[in-house]
Design an enzyme around this catalytic site. Sequence first.
Site, PDB file in Angstrom:
ATOM      1  CG  ASP A 198     -44.193   8.947  25.664  1.00 51.40           C
ATOM      2  OD1 ASP A 198     -44.244   9.625  24.615  1.00 51.40           O
ATOM      3  OD2 ASP A 198     -43.141   8.446  26.092  1.00 51.40           O
ATOM      4  CD  GLN A 201     -40.980   6.399  18.938  1.00 46.10           C
ATOM      5  OE1 GLN A 201     -41.227   6.347  17.734  1.00 46.10           O
ATOM      6  NE2 GLN A 201     -39.810   6.823  19.401  1.00 46.10           N
ATOM      7  CB  CYS A 363     -34.305   5.993  26.304  1.00 47.67           C
ATOM      8  SG  CYS A 363     -33.112   7.090  25.566  1.00 47.67           S
TER       9      CYS A 363
HETATM   10  C1  LIG Z   1     -41.676   6.747  23.594  1.00 49.62           C
HETATM   11  C2  LIG Z   1     -40.897   8.015  23.702  1.00 49.62           C
HETATM   12  N1  LIG Z   1     -41.219   8.909  24.637  1.00 49.62           N
HETATM   13  C3  LIG Z   1     -40.570  10.078  24.785  1.00 49.62           C
HETATM   14  C4  LIG Z   1     -39.523  10.404  23.965  1.00 49.62           C
HETATM   15  C5  LIG Z   1     -38.809  11.701  24.199  1.00 49.62           C
HETATM   16  O1  LIG Z   1     -38.980  12.581  23.123  1.00 49.62           O
HETATM   17  P1  LIG Z   1     -38.086  13.894  23.024  1.00 49.62           P
HETATM   18  O2  LIG Z   1     -36.673  13.447  23.090  1.00 49.62           O
HETATM   19  O3  LIG Z   1     -38.429  14.466  21.706  1.00 49.62           O
HETATM   20  O4  LIG Z   1     -38.462  14.759  24.175  1.00 49.62           O
HETATM   21  C6  LIG Z   1     -39.130   9.501  22.970  1.00 49.62           C
HETATM   22  C7  LIG Z   1     -38.012   9.836  22.065  1.00 49.62           C
HETATM   23  O5  LIG Z   1     -37.071   9.118  21.964  1.00 49.62           O
HETATM   24  C8  LIG Z   1     -39.839   8.292  22.837  1.00 49.62           C
HETATM   25  O6  LIG Z   1     -39.502   7.407  21.895  1.00 49.62           O
END
Ligand SMILES: Cc1ncc(COP(=O)(O)O)c(C=O)c1O
Lengths: 410, 410, 149, 149
Positions: A198, A201, A363
């Site tokens: 992922d 960030q 989140c």
């Molecule tokens: C570590 C991480 N992964 C995934 C996401 C999800 O990204 P998106 O909302 O652009 O799909 C975020 C965004 O907040 C994030 O900080």
Amino acid sequence: MDVKRIREDFPMLKVKSKKGYDLIYFDNAATAFKPYSVIDAVTKYYTNYSVNAHRGDYELGFTVDTLYEEARERVAKFINCEKKEVVFTTGASFGLNQVAYGYAGKHLQPGDVILTDEAEHASNYLPWMNIAEAKGAKLEFIPLDDNGMITPEQVEKMMSNKVKIIAIAHVTNVLGAEIDIKEISRIAHEHGAIIVVDGAQSAPHMKVDMKDLDCDFFAFSGHKLCGSTGVGVLYGKYELLEDMEPMLLGGGSNARYDMCGNILMKNPPYKFEPGTPPIEATLGMKAAIDYIDAIGMDTIYTYEHELRDYMLKKMQSELDNVEIYNADVESSIITFNIKDVFSQDAATYFSDKGISLRSGQHCAKLLMDVLQTPSTLRASLAFYNTKEEVDHFIEVCKSINKESMLDVFF
Amino acid sequence: MDVKRIREDFPMLKVKSKKGYDLIYFDNAATAFKPYSVIDAVTKYYTNYSVNAHRGDYELGFTVDTLYEEARERVAKFINCEKKEVVFTTGASFGLNQVAYGYAGKHLQPGDVILTDEAEHASNYLPWMNIAEAKGAKLEFIPLDDNGMITPEQVEKMMSNKVKIIAIAHVTNVLGAEIDIKEISRIAHEHGAIIVVDGAQSAPHMKVDMKDLDCDFFAFSGHKLCGSTGVGVLYGKYELLEDMEPMLLGGGSNARYDMCGNILMKNPPYKFEPGTPPIEATLGMKAAIDYIDAIGMDTIYTYEHELRDYMLKKMQSELDNVEIYNADVESSIITFNIKDVFSQDAATYFSDKGISLRSGQHCAKLLMDVLQTPSTLRASLAFYNTKEEVDHFIEVCKSINKESMLDVFF
Amino acid sequence: MSSMMNDPMILRQIIMDHGQNPRNHELSKDPEYKEKHMASDSCIDDIHVQAKIKDGKIDDVRFDGVACTISTSSTSIMSELLIGKTIEEAREIIKNYRAMIDEKPYDEDLLEEAIAFQNVGKQANRIHCATIGWDGMEALIDESEENHD
Amino acid sequence: MSSMMNDPMILRQIIMDHGQNPRNHELSKDPEYKEKHMASDSCIDDIHVQAKIKDGKIDDVRFDGVACTISTSSTSIMSELLIGKTIEEAREIIKNYRAMIDEKPYDEDLLEEAIAFQNVGKQANRIHCATIGWDGMEALIDESEENHD
Ligand SMILES: Cc1ncc(COP(=O)(O)O)c(C=O)c1O
Ligand SMILES: Cc1ncc(COP(=O)(O)O)c(C=O)c1O
């Protein structure tokens, strides 16, 4: 890096708060502001060649198609991979879901293990939880160290021949910890597992080089990278893309089909891109990458870390009413609380003074069990933030307490 | 309707072709041009409140959240449903996949039947083909009548207690035929089936009233409606939305979860909207709906149909080198070929003269078996097209033949 | 090279002639023919190209399918050009054809009627039509060589 | 209504007092208590509200959970206000509280300490904090009436 000049490129930095304060935006991990060049790229689409992509039946269609594929090439250069390994998505969340559904969903067997950890964003946790359940596989959690970090040693300890997938963030979103993906990729491959990263960030804040990291999948979003919302990238090694089922089907991703249920899919990346794509957002993301690369990712990285150090030192030396949760972590984020003030109440107070901070569980709800606090404040910096902004932030911190935080309601 | 004045609202209508011709855009079924008000809405997001939605920790976040929910309310008014029945998607393709995966995938039993037809766009065919296969269900095809229409009578004949889902377009994309969804909904419900409507081609050109149509799901795209690409709407009756699994999981769509695999999802529509949404595109779609409603959907419908009649009559009376496939269909589309000239060759010729037409199989590849031609040209009109443009088109048609079509290469 | 070949009228007639009466336009059932299915992603061209290649020589080329004039004609011309050539000769011709399409220097004499497509780059979106049959043929040649390694 | 209640300092103290020392802040295990789990979608407030309602009267109200000062305090005040009231009285109070939050006319006297939240609309994003406990309570009242129908 001339931050004064850079700030001129961002219209949002001229906005004032309701009460007339300069806007101080410290929620860059949620989404980043857009420079004029991104806005121009989007507007240019609307005004000069506002037609659908993927078809060359007429002049403008061909123009858009070409620009769209140039954006793919630009992304490939940005992350150092082949153009055909760049799948356009609608964001990091989609990319991670696609891999969970289309790769893990195809390959996982009952009893297989997916390794993840408690610092993941919901978008890199829930899809795995879901597919593990559907496939009778197991989620196991790599223990975090005292700083909320995942170390290669901890990963190594968790490995077994049951582990098929490691799903972790390159940089975590609550603490901003940078994980050693390169080494963890090596460990994964040594054990015959793949690694899904992922990069939401990391891509905006540091060089991410697919060849060097050697990860198998890597997902990120355009909007955190000063680009448009609604677009993102899923990188995958080409053999793995070939071996993955598309999550969506529809016009554009299939070459041919008939009524007997036979579909001939296009090759990757196109088989993952049915339907009309977010065209202007994709062109906006390209402009954002151009912008960022013109400043230089290394320059950005250095600046953001210096600014964070400056902020951290000031908070530690000048404030006695804050608790900081990630002081020992290399990061461009500061995760903290104001003592005796619930995070959300504090965020409202900061907002009233023109400072945008994220409060809550960010989140990564599980992580709170590790930090031992139901919620935190998160200040996430970008290269357009300044020491002056930090100084103002420090002053505002000084003025918050359990009484003053009610000022905003009176 | 003052088309001269309306044309002033569209920057694309000032663009010239490479050879200096006025651009005549007859590919509106693929995507529509955007008025300045849409561009302004997008730009305003970038310049005034360019932060993430779904959170109210600070002023701007709350502003965006409010605007985003206002857009939902606006859509609800546009299609006459409850706000909570409006799921934002990335386009019609996603919405249809979501229903196939999340509703049909949850409910279909082996032996169940999905009714569809050979005039569907790939996005309303492939997802059903896929889920039918996965679930051991069957796809059956409602026969098209001589005009490529689906009539309630034909649907009635196909019904049985095995039919659980009818998946059809409101207006088909190759012929532009308007299907009597209201009556087919009645038939579906009488037999205990649900009806899923692909509204990609109807929502931009006619009033679509969910209460009146009484369909169960209805999907459309913003970009065909003069809005941004990358955003769309899935309407669903609320009980059905509650009874549908989300295709994607991630930040924002879950209220709570823990490490034991328990998730508490938000209620619809939010449970279907994980990740950062296409915010500026959603605000752009709202502006597009405002724009279209200000002109009036009935006015648009009447104008487009009059213009199509004008074009059809001219083609029939002045041209002897065209074959028209949908002359008897109420539509804003003309599907045709130039005799002795392969569609793609003709499209290149038209393009060279400034006219943008779609050639090929238009994603409804199956339909070609019905039309008995491997490919066609499609002229799809919008309310900003004019009789003068049609006149020019007719002149260009006159000049094409199997020899002249090679002019473009010399 | 005949100067006639510089006359646009002649070149057009070549394209039209091959477009309307394509040569070698019937597939063979003979198992000695290898076949490639070329379905363009971005248009409806959908052709099958066959070649019978023996001892480093192209004995026959055939094709069939649904395609526009440009791809039908260019494939027809390709088939005539390459029949009877050795693999080396064929590769040289293909290389020069691609150079021409890409608006780079090329040897006109090798290409014969195929120079009718010299301007196809003017309509960049049609380049794939002018090369789809050639791509198929090149793939068949590649395979024939792999099988002999 | 006491004019003291118009003094912002007093109102702030009411909020703080209930925020720091919330009343009725322990859940009961008695099965006569019905419970609602209120988890806000848009913030981390996550509380459980309980009520014991008998013969049209609210005998007790309790709550617990993770929540900001605004929601803790407003729920605490709500609990004190509604204990001992009949369902009709409680509905009237809830109606007036909502009117106040929405910046519409309301009866101050009915709301007592709850008027401390009269300005919460200034921070529109915090309205849900000031109402989450009240929403839970209203749902419990609704249910108690349904069960008696
Ligand atoms: C570590 C991480 N992964 C995934 C996401 C999800 O990204 P998106 O909302 O652009 O799909 C975020 C965004 O907040 C994030 O900080
Ligand atoms: C009838 C029909 N359905 C579905 C779609 C797919 O729409 P989108 O590409 O916006 O997802 C289209 C667009 O071409 C269409 O015409």
